[in-house]
Design an enzyme around this catalytic site. Sequence first.
Site, PDB file in Angstrom:
ATOM      1  N   GLY A 190       0.841  -1.242  -0.024  1.00 25.96           N
ATOM      2  CA  GLY A 190       0.064  -0.189   0.036  1.00 25.96           C
ATOM      3  C   GLY A 190       1.062   1.294  -0.122  1.00 25.96           C
ATOM      4  CE  LYS A 240     -10.584  -9.848 -21.299  1.00 28.86           C
ATOM      5  NZ  LYS A 240     -12.058  -9.408 -21.959  1.00 28.86           N
ATOM      6  CB  SER A 252     -19.746  -5.659 -24.928  1.00 30.17           C
ATOM      7  OG  SER A 252     -18.697  -6.674 -25.038  1.00 30.17           O
ATOM      8  N   GLY A 253     -20.313  -8.158 -27.498  1.00 20.70           N
ATOM      9  CA  GLY A 253     -19.548  -8.689 -28.525  1.00 20.70           C
ATOM     10  C   GLY A 253     -18.275  -9.304 -28.096  1.00 20.70           C
ATOM     11  CG  HIS A 281       5.466  -5.497  -4.677  1.00 21.00           C
ATOM     12  ND1 HIS A 281       4.208  -5.395  -3.840  1.00 21.00           N
ATOM     13  CD2 HIS A 281       5.986  -4.279  -4.425  1.00 21.00           C
ATOM     14  CE1 HIS A 281       3.906  -4.292  -3.391  1.00 21.00           C
ATOM     15  NE2 HIS A 281       5.282  -3.654  -3.556  1.00 21.00           N
ATOM     16  CB  VAL A 313     -14.113 -12.783 -24.211  1.00 26.97           C
ATOM     17  CG1 VAL A 313     -14.101 -14.114 -23.409  1.00 26.97           C
ATOM     18  CG2 VAL A 313     -13.160 -13.040 -25.234  1.00 26.97           C
ATOM     19  CG  ASP A 314     -14.741  -9.801 -20.363  1.00 24.30           C
ATOM     20  OD1 ASP A 314     -14.110 -10.948 -20.197  1.00 24.30           O
ATOM     21  OD2 ASP A 314     -14.296  -8.910 -20.529  1.00 24.30           O
ATOM     22  CB  SER A 315     -20.956  -9.269 -22.655  1.00 23.26           C
ATOM     23  OG  SER A 315     -20.477  -9.229 -23.824  1.00 23.26           O
ATOM     24  CB  CYS A 320       5.553  -3.942   0.006  1.00 24.01           C
ATOM     25  SG  CYS A 320       5.983  -2.297  -0.121  1.00 24.01           S
ATOM     26  CE1 TYR A 321       1.034   0.755   5.720  1.00 23.81           C
ATOM     27  CE2 TYR A 321      -0.563  -0.662   5.522  1.00 23.81           C
ATOM     28  CZ  TYR A 321      -0.027   0.480   5.894  1.00 23.81           C
ATOM     29  OH  TYR A 321      -0.788   0.911   7.041  1.00 23.81           O
ATOM     30  CD  GLU A 377       2.425  -8.339  -5.395  1.00 24.65           C
ATOM     31  OE1 GLU A 377       2.232  -7.228  -4.862  1.00 24.65           O
ATOM     32  OE2 GLU A 377       3.270  -9.133  -4.682  1.00 24.65           O
TER      33      GLU A 377
END
Length: 522
Positions: free
Chosen positions: A67, A378, A232-233, A177, A235-237, A94-95, A179
């Site tokens: 943070g 994603k 929306s066209g 970090h 992948v997600d929707s 970190c923090y 990650e």
Amino acid sequence: MSEEKNTSGWDQRIEGGFVVLDFGSQLTQLIARRLRELHFYSELLPFNTPIEEIRKRNPKGIILSGGPSSVHEEGSPKADVKALREIAPLLGICYGMQLIAQAFGGKVEASSSREYGHGYVDWSEPMSPRVPISQKVWMSHGDVVKVPPPGFRIVGKSDSLHAAAMKGDRAWAVQFHPEVVHTHLGIEILREFTIGLCQATPDWHSAHIAEHLIQGIRDRVGPTDKVLCGLSGGVDSSVVAALLTKALDPSRVFCVFVNNGLLRKNEYDDVLRQYRAIGLNVTGVDAEAEFLDALKGLEEPEAKRKAIGKVFIDIFVEAAKKTGVQYQWLAQGTLYPDVIESISPRGASVTIKSHHNVGGLPAKMKMKLVEPLRELFKDEVREIGKELDLPSDILGRHPFPGPGLAIRCMGEVTREKLEIIQEADHIFISQLREKGLYDKIWQAFCVLLPVYTVGVQGDARTYERVLALRAVTSSDGMTADWYPFEFQFLRDVSNKITNQVRGVNRVVYDVTSKPPGTIEWE
């Protein structure tokens, strides 16, 4: 838009996973992402989540994120670290390391030299047998642990000889970090924490996720409730619509695909055919004029995003009215990166940009939100799509922003500018496919700049627009690097665009990574 409580189908009470407490780092979601890569369920929660709420989840381990604050600042985010360690083993990053040190009686001070960017940790006792004794890491901090708490030992030091890692009873901490991809083999430290210290079993796989999401939708959506799904066209929707259709009776899921005039060339007709071919209950709505009217005179990207979001909602409401059906739910393909960049829902992290599908619904709408993918990344969504047998030409599509080409036309959006960028984008993407590069790239597109330059075409002087090409590689969209095209490819694309697209006489290539830039320009 007013903020609504998250009403997604994602059940946030899964037991036995990992809890990541967000203290405001823009990298917090990457911790959860890396745990998912290791096949562990992970959940992000605000730093001030009540201890009892965390205990109810029965986590295998708890990670305290980084943070921007100092543990010595008045009002800096804090948590009851000692109580957390009683629930499960801790990893401070970190923090989070500084919080652990302070809570257990160590000494944290401001460093005379801030450590930012690449560095090395020299291990006296490596946290994982798979990392080298001198490990390349990525740091971003100003405070350091000067004296470890009683019962803790320093097991790694930085180039500046500051404490870079420490171990204690049921608590580990690192000042860097692990990650981020910039830390070499950082995921091995997370693996050692989850499997070694926490004794957890990796059991979070795409089939399990899909099954869980479907059950979550059934638990959330009433047995006779109807769902309006905005497509929306992308992948997600598409995955959301497929999940809803599988979880519920298809007649209860009404999908709307809007032609907002901001799609790519031929996209509206092509995608509508695809949706019908996979069995979605979908209606196409041509609202190009409405969107372009709403965008008139707007140049600032946030203003464009908000205008588009408002028209989307209005179109959905009108489409729902025409069916004569009362819908109780609005489904959206919101992903976790959308959330973290929009409204900082989990901690003190800074808003980067708004997304039209994040932040709740207007009070006038009588629907609740169902967002099954809200906690996913994603690539996880694509894996779920495979479980649902969606075709590869849908799942393999590059991400496309909700506001569409409006945020790729810098400045005011006009029909003329949209036609220019549609033609240029079609050439660029076609060349990627022809050369076998499309699937190697996370996202590729064109940006039409509000800049004119002098050119020479057909032995005549021209004064036309500049077009930028953008192509990046990424695993999750949170960090990205520009794709190193061969010069001949860029030369060919530039020639085709300047020869075939009226209004462009200069093409440039964007070589900015994320960070410091974002993938989209607006």
